[in-house]
Design a protein around this motif. Structure first.
Motif, PDB file in Angstrom:
ATOM      1  N   UNK A  64      44.752 -56.642  22.342  1.00 25.75           N
ATOM      2  CA  UNK A  64      45.062 -57.717  23.291  1.00 25.75           C
ATOM      3  C   UNK A  64      46.328 -58.459  22.883  1.00 25.75           C
ATOM      4  N   UNK A  65      46.503 -58.691  21.578  1.00 27.30           N
ATOM      5  CA  UNK A  65      47.717 -59.364  21.105  1.00 27.30           C
ATOM      6  C   UNK A  65      48.952 -58.522  21.401  1.00 27.30           C
ATOM      7  N   UNK A  66      48.849 -57.220  21.195  1.00 32.45           N
ATOM      8  CA  UNK A  66      50.003 -56.364  21.479  1.00 32.45           C
ATOM      9  C   UNK A  66      50.293 -56.283  22.972  1.00 32.45           C
ATOM     10  N   UNK A  67      49.245 -56.322  23.791  1.00 32.31           N
ATOM     11  CA  UNK A  67      49.457 -56.299  25.237  1.00 32.31           C
ATOM     12  C   UNK A  67      50.172 -57.551  25.714  1.00 32.31           C
ATOM     13  N   UNK A  68      49.912 -58.665  25.023  1.00 32.81           N
ATOM     14  CA  UNK A  68      50.534 -59.941  25.397  1.00 32.81           C
ATOM     15  C   UNK A  68      51.826 -60.208  24.648  1.00 32.81           C
ATOM     16  N   UNK A  69      52.188 -59.334  23.711  1.00 28.24           N
ATOM     17  CA  UNK A  69      53.345 -59.565  22.858  1.00 28.24           C
ATOM     18  C   UNK A  69      54.652 -59.182  23.518  1.00 28.24           C
ATOM     19  N   UNK A  70      55.746 -59.293  22.750  1.00 22.76           N
ATOM     20  CA  UNK A  70      57.078 -59.073  23.325  1.00 22.76           C
ATOM     21  C   UNK A  70      57.389 -57.616  23.658  1.00 22.76           C
ATOM     22  N   UNK A  71      56.705 -56.664  23.028  1.00 21.00           N
ATOM     23  CA  UNK A  71      56.986 -55.248  23.299  1.00 21.00           C
ATOM     24  C   UNK A  71      56.161 -54.786  24.493  1.00 21.00           C
ATOM     25  N   UNK A  72      56.837 -54.461  25.566  1.00 21.61           N
ATOM     26  CA  UNK A  72      56.128 -54.071  26.786  1.00 21.61           C
ATOM     27  C   UNK A  72      55.548 -52.671  26.695  1.00 21.61           C
ATOM     28  N   UNK A  73      56.123 -51.840  25.849  1.00 19.63           N
ATOM     29  CA  UNK A  73      55.628 -50.480  25.699  1.00 19.63           C
ATOM     30  C   UNK A  73      55.858 -50.018  24.268  1.00 19.63           C
ATOM     31  N   UNK A  74      55.294 -48.870  23.931  1.00 18.11           N
ATOM     32  CA  UNK A  74      55.401 -48.398  22.557  1.00 18.11           C
ATOM     33  C   UNK A  74      54.497 -49.196  21.642  1.00 18.11           C
ATOM     34  N   UNK A  75      54.780 -49.127  20.345  1.00 16.54           N
ATOM     35  CA  UNK A  75      53.963 -49.853  19.377  1.00 16.54           C
ATOM     36  C   UNK A  75      54.280 -51.336  19.405  1.00 16.54           C
ATOM     37  N   UNK A  76      53.242 -52.155  19.211  1.00 19.57           N
ATOM     38  CA  UNK A  76      53.425 -53.587  19.139  1.00 19.57           C
ATOM     39  C   UNK A  76      53.792 -54.029  17.738  1.00 19.57           C
ATOM     40  N   UNK A  77      53.874 -55.348  17.544  1.00 17.01           N
ATOM     41  CA  UNK A  77      54.238 -55.892  16.230  1.00 17.01           C
ATOM     42  C   UNK A  77      53.018 -56.319  15.427  1.00 17.01           C
ATOM     43  N   UNK A  78      51.822 -56.188  16.007  1.00 15.28           N
ATOM     44  CA  UNK A  78      50.587 -56.492  15.285  1.00 15.28           C
ATOM     45  C   UNK A  78      49.924 -55.162  14.940  1.00 15.28           C
ATOM     46  N   UNK A  79      49.932 -54.847  13.657  1.00 13.68           N
ATOM     47  CA  UNK A  79      49.386 -53.584  13.204  1.00 13.68           C
ATOM     48  C   UNK A  79      47.993 -53.722  12.634  1.00 13.68           C
ATOM     49  N   UNK A  80      47.456 -52.604  12.216  1.00 14.25           N
ATOM     50  CA  UNK A  80      46.120 -52.544  11.620  1.00 14.25           C
ATOM     51  C   UNK A  80      46.189 -51.799  10.291  1.00 14.25           C
ATOM     52  N   UNK A  81      45.341 -52.205   9.365  1.00 18.45           N
ATOM     53  CA  UNK A  81      45.143 -51.444   8.136  1.00 18.45           C
ATOM     54  C   UNK A  81      43.871 -50.616   8.323  1.00 18.45           C
ATOM     55  N   UNK A  82      44.042 -49.311   8.311  1.00 21.14           N
ATOM     56  CA  UNK A  82      42.921 -48.386   8.488  1.00 21.14           C
ATOM     57  C   UNK A  82      43.023 -47.315   7.407  1.00 21.14           C
ATOM     58  N   UNK A  83      42.055 -47.268   6.522  1.00 16.71           N
ATOM     59  CA  UNK A  83      42.080 -46.297   5.440  1.00 16.71           C
ATOM     60  C   UNK A  83      41.954 -44.877   5.943  1.00 16.71           C
ATOM     61  N   UNK A  84      42.755 -43.990   5.371  1.00 14.07           N
ATOM     62  CA  UNK A  84      42.705 -42.588   5.787  1.00 14.07           C
ATOM     63  C   UNK A  84      41.455 -41.883   5.302  1.00 14.07           C
ATOM     64  N   UNK A  85      40.670 -42.552   4.470  1.00 16.25           N
ATOM     65  CA  UNK A  85      39.460 -41.930   3.919  1.00 16.25           C
ATOM     66  C   UNK A  85      38.186 -42.596   4.427  1.00 16.25           C
ATOM     67  N   UNK A  86      38.237 -43.232   5.606  1.00 13.43           N
ATOM     68  CA  UNK A  86      37.036 -43.913   6.113  1.00 13.43           C
ATOM     69  C   UNK A  86      36.102 -42.958   6.844  1.00 13.43           C
ATOM     70  N   UNK A  87      36.445 -41.693   6.893  1.00  9.94           N
ATOM     71  CA  UNK A  87      35.538 -40.698   7.458  1.00  9.94           C
ATOM     72  C   UNK A  87      35.290 -40.887   8.936  1.00  9.94           C
ATOM     73  N   UNK A  88      34.033 -40.746   9.376  1.00 14.32           N
ATOM     74  CA  UNK A  88      33.745 -40.788  10.811  1.00 14.32           C
ATOM     75  C   UNK A  88      33.620 -42.196  11.386  1.00 14.32           C
ATOM     76  N   UNK A  89      33.984 -43.229  10.616  1.00 14.59           N
ATOM     77  CA  UNK A  89      33.732 -44.605  11.047  1.00 14.59           C
ATOM     78  C   UNK A  89      34.393 -44.932  12.379  1.00 14.59           C
ATOM     79  N   UNK A  90      35.642 -44.483  12.582  1.00 15.84           N
ATOM     80  CA  UNK A  90      36.350 -44.805  13.826  1.00 15.84           C
ATOM     81  C   UNK A  90      35.569 -44.279  15.029  1.00 15.84           C
ATOM     82  N   UNK A  91      35.135 -43.036  14.943  1.00 15.92           N
ATOM     83  CA  UNK A  91      34.376 -42.441  16.050  1.00 15.92           C
ATOM     84  C   UNK A  91      33.007 -43.096  16.197  1.00 15.92           C
ATOM     85  N   UNK A  92      32.302 -43.260  15.085  1.00 17.08           N
ATOM     86  CA  UNK A  92      30.942 -43.795  15.161  1.00 17.08           C
ATOM     87  C   UNK A  92      30.906 -45.233  15.662  1.00 17.08           C
TER      88      UNK A  92
END
Length: 271
Positions: A172-200
């Motif tokens: 929601x922050x990226x949708x309301x932010x200055x970048x209308x398309x592409x990646x926004x300026x608010x990122x996420x930290x997501x570990x590459x070893x979190x396994x199936x958590x994203x899907x589950x």
């Protein structure tokens, strides 16, 4: 990332690494360590990520060294991500934002890591200042430490997990932010070893339009299978973070280690 590849190298002056480099575990040692890394890798990777705590433990002299390191990153044109994981409320959060995201601040970085566990809304001062100054933030969402799941996977009254709520809020922050398309300026930290958590947990990382700072590569062993499981559909947004796998090569081996790590990350991401 398009210019320098999808690798972010941590500047983590652990006592063991300082010793391995023949340097003292003091402010002078960590300063030399960190500036050698910047000199060797500036302009060759997408970002450098100093770990603030490992500078802060040496007091004011360590913080002075951190200021110098951030300035050196700016001098090379390499983006800096200051790993501070700050999260607070009101004027305190505003103070952190001024410290790390204001133009001309001694500790100003191109982006910082933030903790949302006093509520994502508590990070508003940092998000707003980042938007104003053209900087970014990375918000902790799914971390690879085992203890994190107890909080991040917890389900609230709305039936959504805490992590899913963070991802939705960042979207929601990226949708309301200055970048209308592409990646926004608010990122996420997501570990590459979190396994199936994203899907589950029913999380759609791509829909958030968030740059994804992804620890877990290198020493932690994330490869193609782990990337496919965690980042399917959002691979283009991943900024892979590694530190020990590169820094352990020593000052004379940094460039080769980065070349090897970049090749491994590109293969894992299909980029």
């Amino acid at each position: 990332m398009d210019e320098h590849g999808p690798l972010c190298v941590g500047i983590d002056p652990h006592p063991g690494l300082l010793a391995a480099w023949g340097l003292g575990d003091d402010a002078a040692g960590l300063r030399e360590f960190a500036l050698r890394v910047v000199e060797a890798l500036g302009g060759r990777v997408a970002a450098l990520k100093p770990q603030s705590a490992l500078f802060e433990r040496h007091g004011s002299a360590g913080v002075a060294a951190l200021e110098e390191v951030l300035g050196a990153c700016r001098g090379t044109g390499t983006l800096s991500v200051l790993d501070v994981k700050r999260g607070d409320i009101g004027s305190t959060m505003a103070g952190y934002a001024q410290a790390y995201l204001a133009d001309g601040a001694p500790l100003a970085a191109d982006a910082v890591t933030l903790s949302p566990y006093l509520g994502l809304g508590s990070l508003a001062p940092a998000v707003e200042l980042a938007h104003q100054t053209g900087r970014g933030v990375f918000v902790l969402a799914l971390t690879s430490n085992p203890e994190g799941a107890g909080v991040q996977h917890a389900v609230g009254p709305d039936g959504r997990s805490v992590a899913a709520g963070v991802v939705d809020g960042v979207g929601a922050l990226n949708a309301a932010g200055p970048a209308a398309q592409g990646l926004g300026s608010v990122g996420l930290v997501v570990g590459a070893t979190v396994g199936p958590a994203v899907r589950e947990l029913g999380i759609d990382l791509a829909a958030s339009r968030a740059p994804l700072l992804a620890p877990g590569f290198g020493a932690q062993g994330a490869g193609r299978a782990e990337v496919t499981e965690v980042f399917a559909g959002a691979e283009r947004a991943v900024l892979a973070s590694t530190s020990r796998a590169v820094l352990a090569a020593g000052p004379d081996g940094l460039l080769r280690a980065v070349e090897d790590a970049t090749a491994e990350v590109r293969a894992a991401l299909g980029r």
